[in-house]
Design a protein around this motif. Structure first.
Motif, PDB file in Angstrom:
ATOM      1  N   ILE A 117       0.775  -1.562   0.484  1.00 35.31           N
ATOM      2  CA  ILE A 117       0.160   0.270   0.411  1.00 35.31           C
ATOM      3  C   ILE A 117       0.856   1.340   0.422  1.00 35.31           C
ATOM      4  N   ALA A 118       2.271   1.018   0.359  1.00 36.15           N
ATOM      5  CA  ALA A 118       2.687   2.278   0.541  1.00 36.15           C
ATOM      6  C   ALA A 118       4.601   2.085   0.221  1.00 36.15           C
ATOM      7  N   ASN A 119       5.555   2.783  -0.511  1.00 30.33           N
ATOM      8  CA  ASN A 119       6.531   2.408   0.072  1.00 30.33           C
ATOM      9  C   ASN A 119       7.302   3.747   0.160  1.00 30.33           C
ATOM     10  N   THR A 120       8.698   3.659   0.449  1.00 32.76           N
ATOM     11  CA  THR A 120       9.443   4.706   1.150  1.00 32.76           C
ATOM     12  C   THR A 120      11.451   4.561   0.056  1.00 32.76           C
ATOM     13  N   ILE A 121      11.589   3.721  -0.615  1.00 31.92           N
ATOM     14  CA  ILE A 121      13.006   3.918  -1.619  1.00 31.92           C
ATOM     15  C   ILE A 121      12.156   2.991  -2.328  1.00 31.92           C
ATOM     16  N   LYS A 122      13.017   3.222  -3.873  1.00 30.87           N
ATOM     17  CA  LYS A 122      12.527   2.991  -5.155  1.00 30.87           C
ATOM     18  C   LYS A 122      13.329   1.747  -5.965  1.00 30.87           C
ATOM     19  N   VAL A 123      15.021   1.687  -4.702  1.00 25.59           N
ATOM     20  CA  VAL A 123      16.114   1.565  -5.957  1.00 25.59           C
ATOM     21  C   VAL A 123      16.345   0.801  -5.145  1.00 25.59           C
ATOM     22  N   ALA A 124      16.940  -0.396  -5.057  1.00 23.46           N
ATOM     23  CA  ALA A 124      17.542  -1.773  -4.436  1.00 23.46           C
ATOM     24  C   ALA A 124      19.059  -0.600  -3.530  1.00 23.46           C
ATOM     25  N   VAL A 125      18.949  -0.968  -1.813  1.00 22.69           N
ATOM     26  CA  VAL A 125      20.006  -0.350  -1.441  1.00 22.69           C
ATOM     27  C   VAL A 125      20.371  -1.164  -0.709  1.00 22.69           C
ATOM     28  N   PHE A 126      21.472  -1.172  -1.493  1.00 22.00           N
ATOM     29  CA  PHE A 126      22.896  -3.024  -0.251  1.00 22.00           C
ATOM     30  C   PHE A 126      24.188  -2.647  -0.997  1.00 22.00           C
ATOM     31  N   SER A 127      24.928  -2.723   0.053  1.00 21.23           N
ATOM     32  CA  SER A 127      26.178  -2.675  -0.316  1.00 21.23           C
ATOM     33  C   SER A 127      27.078  -3.997  -0.252  1.00 21.23           C
ATOM     34  N   LEU A 128      27.137  -4.312  -1.126  1.00 18.12           N
ATOM     35  CA  LEU A 128      28.820  -5.611  -1.417  1.00 18.12           C
ATOM     36  C   LEU A 128      30.314  -5.646  -0.707  1.00 18.12           C
ATOM     37  N   MET A 129      29.622  -5.830   0.930  1.00 21.83           N
ATOM     38  CA  MET A 129      30.682  -5.668   2.157  1.00 21.83           C
ATOM     39  C   MET A 129      32.179  -7.013   1.373  1.00 21.83           C
ATOM     40  N   THR A 130      33.507  -6.975   1.474  1.00 18.43           N
ATOM     41  CA  THR A 130      34.321  -7.798   1.202  1.00 18.43           C
ATOM     42  C   THR A 130      35.123  -7.669   1.796  1.00 18.43           C
ATOM     43  N   LYS A 131      36.413  -9.142   1.641  1.00 20.33           N
ATOM     44  CA  LYS A 131      37.570  -8.682   2.974  1.00 20.33           C
ATOM     45  C   LYS A 131      38.433  -7.705   2.032  1.00 20.33           C
ATOM     46  N   PRO A 132      39.320  -6.918   2.724  1.00 19.20           N
ATOM     47  CA  PRO A 132      40.721  -5.758   1.523  1.00 19.20           C
ATOM     48  C   PRO A 132      40.965  -6.597   0.351  1.00 19.20           C
ATOM     49  N   GLU A 133      41.504  -7.263   0.695  1.00 21.53           N
ATOM     50  CA  GLU A 133      42.077  -7.920  -0.656  1.00 21.53           C
ATOM     51  C   GLU A 133      41.258  -7.993  -1.889  1.00 21.53           C
ATOM     52  N   ILE A 134      40.154  -7.939  -1.692  1.00 25.82           N
ATOM     53  CA  ILE A 134      39.598  -8.233  -3.191  1.00 25.82           C
ATOM     54  C   ILE A 134      39.228  -6.562  -3.703  1.00 25.82           C
ATOM     55  N   ARG A 135      39.475  -6.345  -4.640  1.00 22.73           N
ATOM     56  CA  ARG A 135      40.047  -4.866  -5.068  1.00 22.73           C
ATOM     57  C   ARG A 135      38.710  -4.431  -6.129  1.00 22.73           C
ATOM     58  N   ARG A 136      38.174  -5.949  -7.095  1.00 18.58           N
ATOM     59  CA  ARG A 136      37.703  -5.532  -7.948  1.00 18.58           C
ATOM     60  C   ARG A 136      36.248  -6.211  -8.188  1.00 18.58           C
ATOM     61  N   ILE A 137      35.721  -6.099  -9.070  1.00 20.32           N
ATOM     62  CA  ILE A 137      34.305  -7.075  -9.186  1.00 20.32           C
ATOM     63  C   ILE A 137      34.810  -8.382 -10.150  1.00 20.32           C
ATOM     64  N   GLU A 138      35.633  -8.575 -10.587  1.00 19.82           N
ATOM     65  CA  GLU A 138      36.803  -9.595 -11.144  1.00 19.82           C
ATOM     66  C   GLU A 138      37.674 -10.385 -10.044  1.00 19.82           C
ATOM     67  N   ASP A 139      37.099 -10.349  -8.578  1.00 22.05           N
ATOM     68  CA  ASP A 139      38.307 -11.055  -8.054  1.00 22.05           C
ATOM     69  C   ASP A 139      36.901 -11.277  -7.062  1.00 22.05           C
ATOM     70  N   LEU A 140      35.543 -11.441  -7.584  1.00 19.52           N
ATOM     71  CA  LEU A 140      34.667 -12.289  -6.650  1.00 19.52           C
ATOM     72  C   LEU A 140      35.215 -14.138  -7.069  1.00 19.52           C
ATOM     73  N   LYS A 141      35.256 -14.262  -8.373  1.00 14.40           N
ATOM     74  CA  LYS A 141      35.475 -15.782  -8.377  1.00 14.40           C
ATOM     75  C   LYS A 141      35.704 -16.697  -8.116  1.00 14.40           C
ATOM     76  N   GLY A 142      35.338 -17.779  -7.649  1.00 11.53           N
ATOM     77  CA  GLY A 142      35.560 -18.995  -7.394  1.00 11.53           C
ATOM     78  C   GLY A 142      35.374 -18.477  -5.644  1.00 11.53           C
ATOM     79  N   ARG A 143      34.978 -17.176  -5.329  1.00  9.80           N
ATOM     80  CA  ARG A 143      34.700 -16.811  -3.868  1.00  9.80           C
ATOM     81  C   ARG A 143      33.295 -17.216  -3.144  1.00  9.80           C
ATOM     82  N   LYS A 144      33.267 -17.212  -2.028  1.00  8.71           N
ATOM     83  CA  LYS A 144      31.929 -17.403  -1.018  1.00  8.71           C
ATOM     84  C   LYS A 144      31.465 -16.036  -0.200  1.00  8.71           C
ATOM     85  N   ILE A 145      30.064 -15.867  -1.576  1.00  7.10           N
ATOM     86  CA  ILE A 145      29.432 -13.775  -0.926  1.00  7.10           C
ATOM     87  C   ILE A 145      27.912 -14.777   0.319  1.00  7.10           C
ATOM     88  N   GLY A 146      27.970 -14.072   0.967  1.00 10.40           N
ATOM     89  CA  GLY A 146      27.160 -14.436   1.891  1.00 10.40           C
ATOM     90  C   GLY A 146      25.905 -13.638   1.833  1.00 10.40           C
TER      91      GLY A 146
END
Length: 339
Positions: A117-146
């Motif tokens: 019946i109502a909404n207050t935010i209309k875009v996805a608002v989440f952050s992908l937080m990673t360990k500091p050694e992951i610097r690029r999106i390509e570095d996510l390959k083979g990793r575990k995301i929770g």
């Protein structure tokens, strides 16, 4: 000593009231008393459940703490229910929910009489937080995301990001459900149980202070997504429409209060998220109280389409009751126009 008095006492002259005036006078008194009473209050408390400790709940908290529900004649109780808020709504234990959008959709598809019946935010608002050694999106390959729960908003938003990056779930990376809420997911990333997590504020900001990297802010992609819906049962709307409208008037006013009174909103935020770090609170407010907060409570159908992506044949309109906001518009409530 008693003195005897044999005469008649002289009594003051009393002016009698005509019969018609005698009948009308009590009615006038009653009208005056009614006019000075608070507005109608629903006989029993209205219970609203929220499913996460997130800055996205800020307008709801502001409405409660600034007594805006009281102002509009409803006695509201807020309750935090993690994971089973929709079940509580369907069981009649609560009347409204600020719960996971996918949970609303799943229940509706199974036949539940739910409506957004109502909404207050209309875009996805989440952050992908990673360990500091992951610097690029390509570095996510083979990793575990929770994620907090498979199938809920963080998981669904992650799927939308993976699609944009050309990644395949369980092939390029593994997605794991971490029991608990955002704080527990944050600890799982910090301790290395997973390499990254889809986390919302304020937990993501705490993660930065603990040495994690914000690899991706999903909001930067501008992905249409109904991030913060308020939902109830259609049967409740039918039998309690006036109460629902009162709740929405207060909710709309809370959005304006949140946007316009930063200091007060931050105090409310600190109370509910139980954080006293001024930098974190200021940033959470910037995100959820300004940058991403709509000026309306109207439901944007494009954001519903984002939620329904992958559900062939699903009609966004079937999940929404826009008539209530339209009623507010006819009343003259500003900035409630639907899109």
């Amino acid at each position: 000593m008693l003195l005897a008095y044999s005469g008649f006492m002289s009594l003051p002259r009393v002016r009698t009231m005509p019969a018609r005036q005698v009948l009308i006078f009590p009615l006038l008194v009653t009208a005056v008393l009614v006019a000075t009473l608070p507005p109608f209050v629903h006989a029993a408390p209205i219970r609203i459940a929220y499913s996460s400790i997130s800055g996205a709940m800020l307008p709801l908290w502001v409405a409660k703490d600034k007594k805006l529900f009281d102002k509009h004649g409803v006695d509201v109780e807020l309750t935090y229910i993690r994971g089973v808020a929709i079940e509580a709504l369907l069981a009649g234990e609560v009347h409204f929910v600020r719960a996971s959008p996918p949970a609303v959709v799943r229940s509706t598809l199974r036949g539940a009489d739910l409506a957004i019946i109502a909404n207050t935010i209309k875009v996805a608002v989440f952050s992908l937080m990673t360990k500091p050694e992951i610097r690029r999106i390509e570095d996510l390959k083979g990793r575990k995301i929770g994620v907090s729960n498979l199938g809920d908003s963080p998981d669904l938003v992650l799927s939308l990001l993976l699609e944009r990056w050309g990644f395949q779930r369980n092939k390029d990376l593994t997605v794991l459900a971490i029991r608990g809420g955002m704080p527990e997911l944050l600890i799982s990333v910090v301790k290395g149980f997973v390499d990254g997590g889809m986390i919302s504020a304020p937990s993501n900001l705490r993660g930065i202070k603990m040495g994690l990297r914000e690899l991706v802010d999903a909001a930067d992609y501008g992905i249409p997504y109904i991030n913060s819906p308020l939902s109830t049962r259609r049967s409740f709307i039918k039998s309690n429409r006036d109460t629902v409208l009162r709740v929405l008037r207060a909710y709309y006013e809370a959005v304006q209060e949140t946007r316009n009174d930063k200091d007060s909103a931050i105090k409310v935020l600190a109370k509910y998220v139980r954080i006293d770090d001024p930098e974190i609170l200021a940033e959470v407010y910037r995100i959820y109280g300004q940058k991403q907060l709509q000026k309306t409570i109207a439901v944007d159908l494009e954001s519903v389409k984002g939620l329904l992506k992958g559900l062939a044949g699903a009609n966004p309109i079937s999940f929404v009751d826009a008539s209530l906001v339209q009623d507010l518009e006819r009343e003259g409530f500003p900035q409630t126009r639907t899109r």
